[in-house]
Motif scaffolding. Structure first.
Motif, PDB file in Angstrom:
ATOM      1  N   SER A 141       7.464  18.058 -42.446  1.00 24.91           N
ATOM      2  CA  SER A 141       7.526  17.820 -43.887  1.00 24.91           C
ATOM      3  C   SER A 141       6.200  17.349 -44.459  1.00 24.91           C
ATOM      4  N   ASP A 143       5.567  14.215 -44.707  1.00 24.66           N
ATOM      5  CA  ASP A 143       5.914  12.980 -45.397  1.00 24.66           C
ATOM      6  C   ASP A 143       5.103  11.809 -44.835  1.00 24.66           C
ATOM      7  N   ASP A 164       2.177  20.695 -45.791  1.00 27.76           N
ATOM      8  CA  ASP A 164       3.426  20.037 -46.197  1.00 27.76           C
ATOM      9  C   ASP A 164       4.570  21.040 -46.302  1.00 27.76           C
ATOM     10  N   SER A 165       5.795  20.518 -46.218  1.00 30.94           N
ATOM     11  CA  SER A 165       7.006  21.343 -46.391  1.00 30.94           C
ATOM     12  C   SER A 165       7.075  22.474 -45.374  1.00 30.94           C
ATOM     13  N   ASP A 254      11.070  23.615 -54.425  1.00 27.32           N
ATOM     14  CA  ASP A 254      10.520  22.422 -53.807  1.00 27.32           C
ATOM     15  C   ASP A 254      10.051  22.661 -52.379  1.00 27.32           C
ATOM     16  N   THR A 255      10.609  23.666 -51.720  1.00 28.91           N
ATOM     17  CA  THR A 255      10.223  23.917 -50.338  1.00 28.91           C
ATOM     18  C   THR A 255       8.805  24.456 -50.222  1.00 28.91           C
TER      19      THR A 255
END
Length: 338
Positions: A141, A143, A164-165, A254-255
């Motif tokens: 992710s 994060d 990210d993602s 969002d992905t």
């Protein structure tokens, strides 16, 4: 920690079958004994350390050969196995069960099964109890909080800049993990072999470069489409297809690699080739749904829903699963683009 070597890609051109098969791909099995494989892998990493790896979270230095590796990112565990390293802990993203690896991995890839760690919410105490000296979270992710907790346990190779993602590119995942394990040159070989494999497929199918392709998904309640940056689309592009321009022009959700579509807008996916990925249902159930049946590509025989095993391999994108996926996929692509 026990090590196991893996065979390299063989050239597609050398294994084209006469009866309609466009290619064959190297088996991911190994005939080396465990002790010989351990020696070979150890020798390949000799003198490689320290190594430094650039990530979103800064440059991470690995001072010496990791002995206890925990692999958490999407496909990270299989990538580690490709380089002869058996993680002591691993996340099973596609719920394979057992050792958490797909059926394309040879039986007995682990001398001792890894501790299975949660995916989206890993159990940090369980990870710490494994006493790792390296954590791989390369296709993840991105994060910050997740990374901070992991790096407080052991040196952690997180996502690269822009990763990210779960958007870490396949080649970058391979090179980062190979370098962290002291096998940077082997990583370069694996990436070069993939490039040669896809180049051979493109050469055998020059007409694919003139065709658009879409990769779409269906759940019980929704429809979606993948875009460039997703393994599912990027592999099709590597095989020569062009991305559906209407999908490429839309902003992802969002992905970062997929679009949400309604039944009324699903026809935007119509392309020269449409490949489906069934989520939470069987491929047969997806193929029977009305939006799928209404596609012009479906009516013309230019669409198919991935069989479950190929879908899992194609989606995971590890070196081993990619070999398996392409071996099975190319005949399907030929059938639906002829």
């Amino acid at each position: 920690m026990k090590l196991r070597s893996k065979n390299l890609f063989r050239s597609v051109a050398s294994i084209v079958a006469v009866a309609g098969m466009a290619l064959g791909v190297a088996s991911c099995s190994s005939t080396d004994s465990s002790s010989d494989a351990s020696t070979d892998a150890a020798n390949s990493a000799d003198g490689a350390f320290p190594v430094s790896i650039s990530t979103k979270f800064g440059d991470i230095t690995i001072e010496s050969q990791p002995e206890r590796v925990v692999a958490l990112g999407w496909g990270d565990a299989e990538a580690a196995l490709e380089f002869g390293v058996q993680p002591v802990g691993a996340s099973d993203w596609l719920a394979f069960g057992g050792e958490g690896v797909g059926p394309w991995i040879e039986s007995g890839a682990y001398d001792e099964a890894p501790e299975i760690i949660g995916t989206m919410e890993p159990e940090f105490e369980k990870i710490a109890a494994l006493e790792p000296d390296l954590i791989l979270d390369v296709r993840s992710s991105g994060d910050q909080e997740r990374y901070d907790k992991l790096s407080s346990i052991a040196p952690t190779i997180g996502v690269p800049e822009g990763g990210d993602s779960y958007l870490t590119p396949r080649s970058q995942q391979v090179s980062m993990i190979a370098t962290a394990l002291g096998q940077a040159e082997r990583g370069e070989e694996v990436n070069a072999e993939y490039e040669q494999l896809t180049a051979d497929i493109r050469e055998a199918h020059p007409d694919w470069s003139e065709k658009t392709a879409a990769a779409v998904s269906a759940t019980a309640t929704s429809w979606g489409a993948y875009i460039k940056g997703s393994n599912r689309v990027d592999t099709l592009l590597d095989l020569g297809f062009q991305e559906n321009p209407e999908l490429a022009a839309q902003d992802p959700g969002d992905t970062g690699f997929s679009l949400d579509l309604g039944e009324e807008t699903f026809t935007v996916v119509d392309s020269d080739l449409v490949v489906g990925f069934a989520i939470g249902m069987t491929p047969e159930e997806m193929a029977e749904k009305l939006p799928w049946q209404m596609l012009e590509a479906t009516r013309d025989g230019r669409s198919f829903v991935m069989p479950r095993e190929i879908s899992s391999a194609f989606s995971l994108g590890s070196p081993q699963s990619t070999r398996f996926a392409l071996e099975q996929l190319v005949p399907l692509l030929e059938k639906h683009t002829s």
